[in-house]
Design a protein around this motif. Structure first.
Motif, PDB file in Angstrom:
ATOM      1  N   LEU A  41       0.665  -1.313   0.019  1.00  0.00           N
ATOM      2  CA  LEU A  41      -0.074   0.057   0.250  1.00  0.00           C
ATOM      3  C   LEU A  41       0.785   1.031  -0.425  1.00  0.00           C
ATOM      4  O   LEU A  41       0.907   2.371  -0.827  1.00  0.00           O
ATOM      5  N   THR A  42       2.108   1.483   1.037  1.00  0.00           N
ATOM      6  CA  THR A  42       2.506   2.520   0.487  1.00  0.00           C
ATOM      7  C   THR A  42       3.689   2.296  -0.882  1.00  0.00           C
ATOM      8  O   THR A  42       3.583   3.908  -1.555  1.00  0.00           O
ATOM      9  N   ILE A  43       3.814   2.169  -1.339  1.00  0.00           N
ATOM     10  CA  ILE A  43       4.567   1.671  -2.897  1.00  0.00           C
ATOM     11  C   ILE A  43       2.951   1.927  -3.564  1.00  0.00           C
ATOM     12  O   ILE A  43       3.582   3.173  -4.345  1.00  0.00           O
ATOM     13  N   LEU A  44       1.965   1.682  -3.253  1.00  0.00           N
ATOM     14  CA  LEU A  44       0.914   2.419  -4.731  1.00  0.00           C
ATOM     15  C   LEU A  44       1.292   3.504  -3.991  1.00  0.00           C
ATOM     16  O   LEU A  44       0.474   4.527  -4.892  1.00  0.00           O
ATOM     17  N   ALA A  45       0.957   4.102  -2.962  1.00  0.00           N
ATOM     18  CA  ALA A  45       0.926   5.395  -2.397  1.00  0.00           C
ATOM     19  C   ALA A  45       1.741   6.789  -3.031  1.00  0.00           C
ATOM     20  O   ALA A  45       1.690   7.432  -3.797  1.00  0.00           O
ATOM     21  N   ILE A  46       2.574   6.020  -3.002  1.00  0.00           N
ATOM     22  CA  ILE A  46       4.376   6.745  -3.846  1.00  0.00           C
ATOM     23  C   ILE A  46       4.107   6.782  -5.291  1.00  0.00           C
ATOM     24  O   ILE A  46       3.924   7.579  -5.949  1.00  0.00           O
ATOM     25  N   ILE A  47       3.062   5.339  -5.602  1.00  0.00           N
ATOM     26  CA  ILE A  47       2.611   5.777  -7.360  1.00  0.00           C
ATOM     27  C   ILE A  47       1.834   6.839  -7.763  1.00  0.00           C
ATOM     28  O   ILE A  47       2.224   7.949  -8.740  1.00  0.00           O
ATOM     29  N   ILE A 222      -6.439  12.967  -1.401  1.00  0.00           N
ATOM     30  CA  ILE A 222      -6.605  12.221  -0.893  1.00  0.00           C
ATOM     31  C   ILE A 222      -6.490  11.391  -1.139  1.00  0.00           C
ATOM     32  O   ILE A 222      -6.676  10.576   0.341  1.00  0.00           O
ATOM     33  N   ALA A 223      -6.399  10.245  -2.427  1.00  0.00           N
ATOM     34  CA  ALA A 223      -6.097   8.862  -1.885  1.00  0.00           C
ATOM     35  C   ALA A 223      -4.659   8.173  -1.460  1.00  0.00           C
ATOM     36  O   ALA A 223      -4.967   7.689  -0.709  1.00  0.00           O
ATOM     37  N   SER A 229      -3.318   5.691   5.509  1.00  0.00           N
ATOM     38  CA  SER A 229      -4.296   5.019   6.615  1.00  0.00           C
ATOM     39  C   SER A 229      -3.826   3.883   6.618  1.00  0.00           C
ATOM     40  O   SER A 229      -4.194   3.645   7.654  1.00  0.00           O
ATOM     41  N   ALA A 230      -4.432   3.271   5.800  1.00  0.00           N
ATOM     42  CA  ALA A 230      -5.067   1.671   5.717  1.00  0.00           C
ATOM     43  C   ALA A 230      -3.399   1.110   5.314  1.00  0.00           C
ATOM     44  O   ALA A 230      -3.830   0.391   6.131  1.00  0.00           O
ATOM     45  N   VAL A 291       6.098  11.351   4.628  1.00  0.00           N
ATOM     46  CA  VAL A 291       7.539  10.306   3.968  1.00  0.00           C
ATOM     47  C   VAL A 291       7.022   9.828   2.781  1.00  0.00           C
ATOM     48  O   VAL A 291       7.724   9.776   1.711  1.00  0.00           O
ATOM     49  N   VAL A 292       5.958   9.601   2.274  1.00  0.00           N
ATOM     50  CA  VAL A 292       5.263   9.318   1.510  1.00  0.00           C
ATOM     51  C   VAL A 292       6.062  10.628  -0.074  1.00  0.00           C
ATOM     52  O   VAL A 292       5.882  10.079  -0.848  1.00  0.00           O
ATOM     53  N   SER A 293       5.233  11.548   1.049  1.00  0.00           N
ATOM     54  CA  SER A 293       4.820  12.781  -0.517  1.00  0.00           C
ATOM     55  C   SER A 293       6.974  12.946  -0.809  1.00  0.00           C
ATOM     56  O   SER A 293       6.408  13.762  -1.201  1.00  0.00           O
TER      57      SER A 293
END
Length: 315
Positions: A41-47, A222-223, A229-230, A291-293
Motif C-alpha cells: 500500500l505504501t508503494i501504491l501511494a508513492i506511485i 486524498i487517495a 492510513s490503510a 514520508v510518502v510525499s
C-alpha cells in the motif's frame, strides 16, 4: 526579520507541535504502526504521488499555453518534481513554487521583467486553480459529515470554509490598491492579472480542462492519504476519507511549519478517533503521508544534482 530567524521559528514550531501530539497520543503505538506499515500500500501511494506531480505539471503546461508562453511538457514535469520536493522541505510550503517561477523566468527570452511576470502569473494561476478545486472537494466532504459522524463539526471548520472567500477578497483588494500605489513594474503586472485569469481559466473551454485536472489532482491527494492510513492499519471508508482527509490537508496551508509537518499530524490525531480509530493511528498515518510525499518527489533531487553538476563544470 532575517530569513534564518524565520527558519528557526518554523523548526521550533514543527518540533513543538510534534512533541505536543506525541504527548497527547500513544506514541509507542504510533511508532509500531508506522514501522509495520503495509509495504504494498505504501508503494501504491508513492506511485499515486507521481500522478499528482505529472498532472499538476500538465496543468502548469496548459496554463502557460493559455498565456501565450508555451512551456515544453518535459521541462514542466522535471521542474514540478523539483518544486514539489522543495515545498516539502522548505518553510511555508511555497518555496518550491517560487523557485519554479524564477527558473522559468530565467529560461524565457525577451525582456526580463515581462518574462518573470508571465512566469509568476502562470505559477500563481496554476496553484490557485488547484486550491479552488480542493476547497470545493473539502466542502463536499464537510457536507458528508452528518451522514458519517455527528451533527457537530470540529472546532475551526467554519473558519476553514470561510478562509477561501476571505482570502480571495483580500487579494482582490490588495491587487486593486497595488495597481494604484505599487511601483510601476508591480502595478503593470497586477493590471494584467485579470486578463490572465480569463485567458488561463475561462475562455474557449479552458475551465473544463482546468477543472478536470484540478479535481483529479485533489482526489489523488486524498487517495494518497487514505492509502497511508490503510497501510498503518486504519483503513478509512469512503465517507470517512471524504470528511476527514480534506480537513487534515487544509491545515498544511497554514504557513507556520515546514511541509505541513506538525499541523497535519495534530489534525489527524484529533480527527481519526471520530472514525473509530486511535489518535495514534492518525499520527502514524500523517507521518507516513509526509514520508510518502517526500519519497514520491525525490526525482526532483535528480534535477538539483544535475544543476549542481552543471554549475561545477562551469566553475
Amino acid at each position: 526579520m532575517p530569513d534564518r530567524h524565520k527558519l528557526v521559528i518554523r523548526l521550533v514550531a514543527v518540533v513543538g507541535l510534534l512533541v505536543a501530539v506525541a504527548f497527547a497520543v500513544d506514541l509507542d503505538a504510533a511508532i509500531t504502526s508506522l514501522l509495520d506499515a503495509n509495504l504494498s500500500l505504501t508503494i501504491l501511494a508513492i506511485i499515486l504521488v507521481q500522478g499528482q506531480i505529472v498532472l499538476s505539471a500538465y496543468r502548469w503546461h496548459f496554463t502557460t499555453q493559455r498565456l501565450g508562453r508555451p512551456l515544453p511538457i518535459g521541462r514542466a514535469i522535471s521542474e514540478y518534481y523539483l518544486a514539489s520536493l522543495l515545498n516539502m522541505v522548505l518553510p511555508g510550503g511555497v518555496g518550491g513554487d517560487a523557485v519554479r517561477a524564477t527558473r522559468e523566468g530565467k529560461a524565457r527570452e525577451g525582456a526580463a521583467d515581462k518574462a518573470y511576470g508571465v512566469a509568476a502569473s502562470a505559477v500563481i494561476l496554476e496553484r490557485l486553480a488547484g486550491q479552488v478545486a480542493f476547497f470545493m472537494v473539502a466542502a463536499v466532504g464537510i457536507a458528508c459529515w452528518p451522514l458519517l459522524l455527528e451533527d457537530t463539526l470540529p472546532v475551526g471548520t467554519g473558519w476553514l470554509l470561510a478562509a477561501p472567500p476571505l482570502i480571495l477578497g483580500a487579494l482582490a483588494l490588495l491587487a486593486w490598491v497595488g495597481t494604484r500605489l505599487a511601483p510601476r513594474p508591480l502595478a503593470n503586472w497586477l493590471k494584467t492579472l485579470g486578463p490572465s485569469i480569463r485567458k488561463a481559466w475561462l475562455t474557449d473551454g479552458a475551465w473544463l480542462i482546468q477543472g478536470a485536472l484540478s479535481f483529479a489532482i485533489a482526489l489523488l491527494y486524498i487517495a494518497v492519504f487514505a492509502l497511508a492510513s490503510a497501510a498503518i492499519g486504519a483503513p478509512l471508508g469512503l465517507l470517512a476519507a471524504a470528511a476527514l482527509i480534506p480537513l487534515v490537508l487544509l491545515t498544511m496551508l497554514v504557513p507556520i511549519s515546514i511541509g505541513g509537518f506538525g499541523l497535519r499530524e495534530g489534525a489527524a490525531a484529533a480527527l481519526w478517533p471520530l472514525a473509530g480509530f486511535a489518535g495514534s493511528d492518525g499520527l502514524a498515518a500523517a507521518l507516513l503521508y509526509g514520508v510518502v510525499s517526500i519519497v514520491g518527489a525525490l526525482p526532483g533531487a535528480l534535477l538539483l544534482l544535475k544543476r549542481s553538476s552543471a554549475a561545477s563544470s562551469r566553475a
